[in-house]
Design an enzyme around this catalytic site. Structure first.
Site, PDB file in Angstrom:
ATOM      1  N   SER A  24       0.818  -1.223   0.000  1.00 27.53           N
ATOM      2  CA  SER A  24       0.000   0.000   0.000  1.00 27.53           C
ATOM      3  C   SER A  24       0.854   1.276   0.000  1.00 27.53           C
ATOM      4  O   SER A  24       1.850   1.372   0.727  1.00 27.53           O
ATOM      5  CB  SER A  24      -0.903   0.001   1.231  1.00 27.53           C
ATOM      6  OG  SER A  24      -1.567   1.243   1.326  1.00 27.53           O
ATOM      7  N   LYS A  73     -13.826  -3.352   1.269  1.00 29.07           N
ATOM      8  CA  LYS A  73     -14.579  -2.107   1.034  1.00 29.07           C
ATOM      9  C   LYS A  73     -16.093  -2.296   1.106  1.00 29.07           C
ATOM     10  O   LYS A  73     -16.810  -1.415   1.565  1.00 29.07           O
ATOM     11  CB  LYS A  73     -14.202  -1.510  -0.325  1.00 29.07           C
ATOM     12  CG  LYS A  73     -12.818  -0.872  -0.352  1.00 29.07           C
ATOM     13  CD  LYS A  73     -12.589  -0.165  -1.674  1.00 29.07           C
ATOM     14  CE  LYS A  73     -11.197   0.411  -1.753  1.00 29.07           C
ATOM     15  NZ  LYS A  73     -10.977   1.208  -2.953  1.00 29.07           N
ATOM     16  N   ASN A  94     -14.206   3.389   1.641  1.00 30.12           N
ATOM     17  CA  ASN A  94     -12.733   3.326   1.638  1.00 30.12           C
ATOM     18  C   ASN A  94     -12.137   4.127   2.806  1.00 30.12           C
ATOM     19  O   ASN A  94     -10.928   4.179   2.959  1.00 30.12           O
ATOM     20  CB  ASN A  94     -12.152   3.810   0.301  1.00 30.12           C
ATOM     21  CG  ASN A  94     -12.126   5.319   0.189  1.00 30.12           C
ATOM     22  OD1 ASN A  94     -13.002   6.005   0.708  1.00 30.12           O
ATOM     23  ND2 ASN A  94     -11.115   5.841  -0.468  1.00 30.12           N
ATOM     24  N   ASP A 109     -13.021   7.631  -3.083  1.00 33.00           N
ATOM     25  CA  ASP A 109     -12.529   7.215  -4.411  1.00 33.00           C
ATOM     26  C   ASP A 109     -13.240   7.990  -5.520  1.00 33.00           C
ATOM     27  O   ASP A 109     -12.623   8.479  -6.455  1.00 33.00           O
ATOM     28  CB  ASP A 109     -12.778   5.714  -4.634  1.00 33.00           C
ATOM     29  CG  ASP A 109     -11.828   4.845  -3.828  1.00 33.00           C
ATOM     30  OD1 ASP A 109     -10.711   5.302  -3.521  1.00 33.00           O
ATOM     31  OD2 ASP A 109     -12.209   3.703  -3.507  1.00 33.00           O
ATOM     32  N   ALA A 133     -16.294  -2.499 -14.966  1.00 35.91           N
ATOM     33  CA  ALA A 133     -17.512  -2.566 -14.147  1.00 35.91           C
ATOM     34  C   ALA A 133     -17.193  -3.147 -12.774  1.00 35.91           C
ATOM     35  O   ALA A 133     -18.061  -3.698 -12.112  1.00 35.91           O
ATOM     36  CB  ALA A 133     -18.574  -3.405 -14.859  1.00 35.91           C
ATOM     37  N   GLY A 135     -15.074  -2.510  -8.853  1.00 39.85           N
ATOM     38  CA  GLY A 135     -15.260  -1.564  -7.762  1.00 39.85           C
ATOM     39  C   GLY A 135     -14.932  -0.130  -8.147  1.00 39.85           C
ATOM     40  O   GLY A 135     -15.678   0.799  -7.833  1.00 39.85           O
ATOM     41  N   ASN A 155     -17.635  -3.298 -20.593  1.00 38.43           N
ATOM     42  CA  ASN A 155     -16.799  -4.167 -19.758  1.00 38.43           C
ATOM     43  C   ASN A 155     -16.649  -5.517 -20.438  1.00 38.43           C
ATOM     44  O   ASN A 155     -17.544  -5.971 -21.145  1.00 38.43           O
ATOM     45  CB  ASN A 155     -17.485  -4.355 -18.385  1.00 38.43           C
ATOM     46  CG  ASN A 155     -16.585  -5.067 -17.402  1.00 38.43           C
ATOM     47  OD1 ASN A 155     -15.449  -4.647 -17.187  1.00 38.43           O
ATOM     48  ND2 ASN A 155     -17.049  -6.154 -16.816  1.00 38.43           N
ATOM     49  N   ILE A 217      -7.005   4.971 -14.543  1.00 37.86           N
ATOM     50  CA  ILE A 217      -6.826   4.818 -13.088  1.00 37.86           C
ATOM     51  C   ILE A 217      -5.582   4.001 -12.755  1.00 37.86           C
ATOM     52  O   ILE A 217      -5.162   3.953 -11.606  1.00 37.86           O
ATOM     53  CB  ILE A 217      -8.062   4.194 -12.391  1.00 37.86           C
ATOM     54  CG1 ILE A 217      -8.282   2.737 -12.816  1.00 37.86           C
ATOM     55  CG2 ILE A 217      -9.307   5.015 -12.631  1.00 37.86           C
ATOM     56  CD1 ILE A 217      -9.129   1.971 -11.816  1.00 37.86           C
ATOM     57  N   TYR A 219      -1.847   3.262 -12.200  1.00 32.71           N
ATOM     58  CA  TYR A 219      -0.725   4.174 -11.887  1.00 32.71           C
ATOM     59  C   TYR A 219       0.633   3.493 -11.929  1.00 32.71           C
ATOM     60  O   TYR A 219       1.644   4.110 -11.619  1.00 32.71           O
ATOM     61  CB  TYR A 219      -0.951   4.892 -10.551  1.00 32.71           C
ATOM     62  CG  TYR A 219      -1.169   3.993  -9.367  1.00 32.71           C
ATOM     63  CD1 TYR A 219      -2.465   3.719  -8.922  1.00 32.71           C
ATOM     64  CD2 TYR A 219      -0.111   3.411  -8.694  1.00 32.71           C
ATOM     65  CE1 TYR A 219      -2.685   2.890  -7.845  1.00 32.71           C
ATOM     66  CE2 TYR A 219      -0.322   2.580  -7.605  1.00 32.71           C
ATOM     67  CZ  TYR A 219      -1.611   2.326  -7.189  1.00 32.71           C
ATOM     68  OH  TYR A 219      -1.822   1.493  -6.115  1.00 32.71           O
TER      69      TYR A 219
HETATM   70  P1  ATR Z   1     -11.288  -2.734  -9.008  1.00 34.79           P
HETATM   71  O1  ATR Z   1     -11.909  -2.796  -7.646  1.00 34.79           O
HETATM   72  O2  ATR Z   1      -9.923  -2.145  -9.017  1.00 34.79           O
HETATM   73  O3  ATR Z   1     -12.200  -2.102 -10.009  1.00 34.79           O
HETATM   74  P2  ATR Z   1     -12.067  -5.352  -9.924  1.00 34.79           P
HETATM   75  O4  ATR Z   1     -13.362  -5.188  -9.208  1.00 34.79           O
HETATM   76  O5  ATR Z   1     -11.374  -6.656  -9.851  1.00 34.79           O
HETATM   77  O6  ATR Z   1     -11.034  -4.262  -9.437  1.00 34.79           O
HETATM   78  O7  ATR Z   1     -12.299  -4.948 -11.471  1.00 34.79           O
HETATM   79  C1  ATR Z   1     -11.338  -5.076 -12.460  1.00 34.79           C
HETATM   80  C2  ATR Z   1     -11.898  -4.563 -13.807  1.00 34.79           C
HETATM   81  O8  ATR Z   1     -10.890  -4.737 -14.808  1.00 34.79           O
HETATM   82  C3  ATR Z   1     -13.108  -5.346 -14.288  1.00 34.79           C
HETATM   83  O9  ATR Z   1     -13.931  -4.466 -15.024  1.00 34.79           O
HETATM   84  C4  ATR Z   1     -12.470  -6.384 -15.199  1.00 34.79           C
HETATM   85  O10 ATR Z   1     -13.312  -6.916 -16.194  1.00 34.79           O
HETATM   86  P3  ATR Z   1     -14.220  -8.244 -15.882  1.00 34.79           P
HETATM   87  O11 ATR Z   1     -15.411  -7.733 -15.127  1.00 34.79           O
HETATM   88  O12 ATR Z   1     -14.551  -8.779 -17.202  1.00 34.79           O
HETATM   89  O13 ATR Z   1     -13.351  -9.149 -15.052  1.00 34.79           O
HETATM   90  C5  ATR Z   1     -11.396  -5.547 -15.863  1.00 34.79           C
HETATM   91  N1  ATR Z   1     -10.319  -6.363 -16.432  1.00 34.79           N
HETATM   92  C6  ATR Z   1      -9.303  -6.963 -15.768  1.00 34.79           C
HETATM   93  N2  ATR Z   1      -8.463  -7.583 -16.640  1.00 34.79           N
HETATM   94  C7  ATR Z   1      -8.982  -7.365 -17.884  1.00 34.79           C
HETATM   95  C8  ATR Z   1      -8.565  -7.727 -19.221  1.00 34.79           C
HETATM   96  N3  ATR Z   1      -7.456  -8.443 -19.440  1.00 34.79           N
HETATM   97  N4  ATR Z   1      -9.327  -7.306 -20.255  1.00 34.79           N
HETATM   98  C9  ATR Z   1     -10.438  -6.565 -20.047  1.00 34.79           C
HETATM   99  N5  ATR Z   1     -10.873  -6.183 -18.814  1.00 34.79           N
HETATM  100  C10 ATR Z   1     -10.159  -6.567 -17.760  1.00 34.79           C
END
Ligand code: ATR
Length: 276
Positions: A24, A73, A94, A109, A133, A135, A155, A217, A219
């Site tokens: 973190s 969260k 958060n 956030d 889609a 968090g 998504n 988002i 970084y």
């Molecule tokens: P966070 O809380 O950071 O948003 P998360 O809830 O795990 O993390 O969400 C990750 C996002 O990145 C999701 O929208 C995920 O798409 P899926 O819902 O289909 O899993 C997207 N994501 C992660 N890897 C991906 C990839 N290789 N191609 C397209 N979308 C991806």
């Protein structure tokens, strides 16, 4: 200026609860800010296995506030004494403030992301393509709704896109086949492009048009492939440091009632990220 070593019987304790939490960047943000604000306060990372026990610990020890990160969260909400309206809608907290024994949940956030966007563009009525889609997308989506933007969600997993679009009253379009011709703002709220997958972009560059605002988002790295291509096409870009720094600034404001200096936080983070 107060030195980090000046911990005494008056020191106020803050922290982050999560698992994993050892990566973190929040301790860097907050400890540096506390020193600059000349506050007698310290911030630690707590790797938590049992959320209930951790919350009892916060109450029992009088810890003044904590950041909440993955995977707590959403889970934390039923255990809090009070939750601000938008955090409840987002279904994510958060930030917790211990208000005389009462644990109150907030979400900074969405504010972090929206503040960064609003420095570049007035979001009211603007067409925004929100990629993701999860968090983060959910938090940003609720913020965009507050601001009156017209949002298209896309998504990889269409069921999640449909669900978020339904919750927010937005439309969704299939992943990578977006047909909307006029987009003002693109936000990547997926993890695509994150190190070590630096060569990946969530969106083919054909979608990037001069004058658009493009925010990522991610970084690590700061200049993602998406932002690199957006810059080349003449878009205005916002990197992942902005949301990260501003969500932290929002937490500091909730805890201390004072607005920290955002550029200093960004500088601290830039230095920390360069060391990774
Ligand atoms: P966070 O809380 O950071 O948003 P998360 O809830 O795990 O993390 O969400 C990750 C996002 O990145 C999701 O929208 C995920 O798409 P899926 O819902 O289909 O899993 C997207 N994501 C992660 N890897 C991906 C990839 N290789 N191609 C397209 N979308 C991806």
């Amino acid at each position: 200026m107060l030195e980090a070593t000046m911990i005494d019987a008056q020191t106020k304790l803050y922290g982050v609860i999560g698992n994993p939490v050892r990566h973190s960047l929040s301790p860097i943000i907050h400890n540096a800010a506390f020193r600059r604000m000349e506050l007698n306060a310290a911030y630690l990372a707590f790797q938590v296995n049992n959320l209930m026990e951790a919350l009892n610990g916060i109450r029992g020890l009088g810890i003044c506030g904590v950041s909440v990160t993955i995977p707590f969260k959403t889970q934390v909400i039923p255990f809090l004494d009070q939750v601000e309206d938008i955090a409840r809608k987002i279904q994510a907290v958060n930030t917790i403030k211990n208000e005389e024994g009462k644990l109150v949940g907030y979400n900074t956030d969405w504010r972090g992301a929206l503040e960064a966007l609003e420095e570049k563009v007035d979001l009211k009525g603007k067409k925004v393509l929100l990629l993701g889609a999860g968090g983060a997308a959910r938090a940003i989506g609720f913020g965009l709704k507050e601001k009156g933007s017209q949002v298209i969600i896309s998504n990889r997993s269409s069921d999640k896109a449909n669900e978020l679009a339904k919750d927010l009253g937005f439309v969704c379009q299939p992943w990578l086949s977006i047909s909307e011709p006029k987009i003002d703002v693109i936000i990547n709220a997926t993890s695509v492009g994150m190190s070590p997958h630096k060569a990946e972009s969530p969106l083919p560059k054909i979608f990037l048009k001069e004058g658009m605002v493009v925010m990522d988002i991610v970084y690590q790295p700061l200049k993602t492939k998406l932002l690199e291509e957006a810059e080349k096409r003449g878009c205005q870009t916002i990197d992942g440091l902005e949301m990260l720094a501003r969500q932290g600034a929002g937490q500091l404001e909730i805890w201390t009632g004072r607005k920290p200096e955002i550029n200093q936080i960004k500088e601290d983070l830039r230095r920390a990220l360069a060391g990774f």
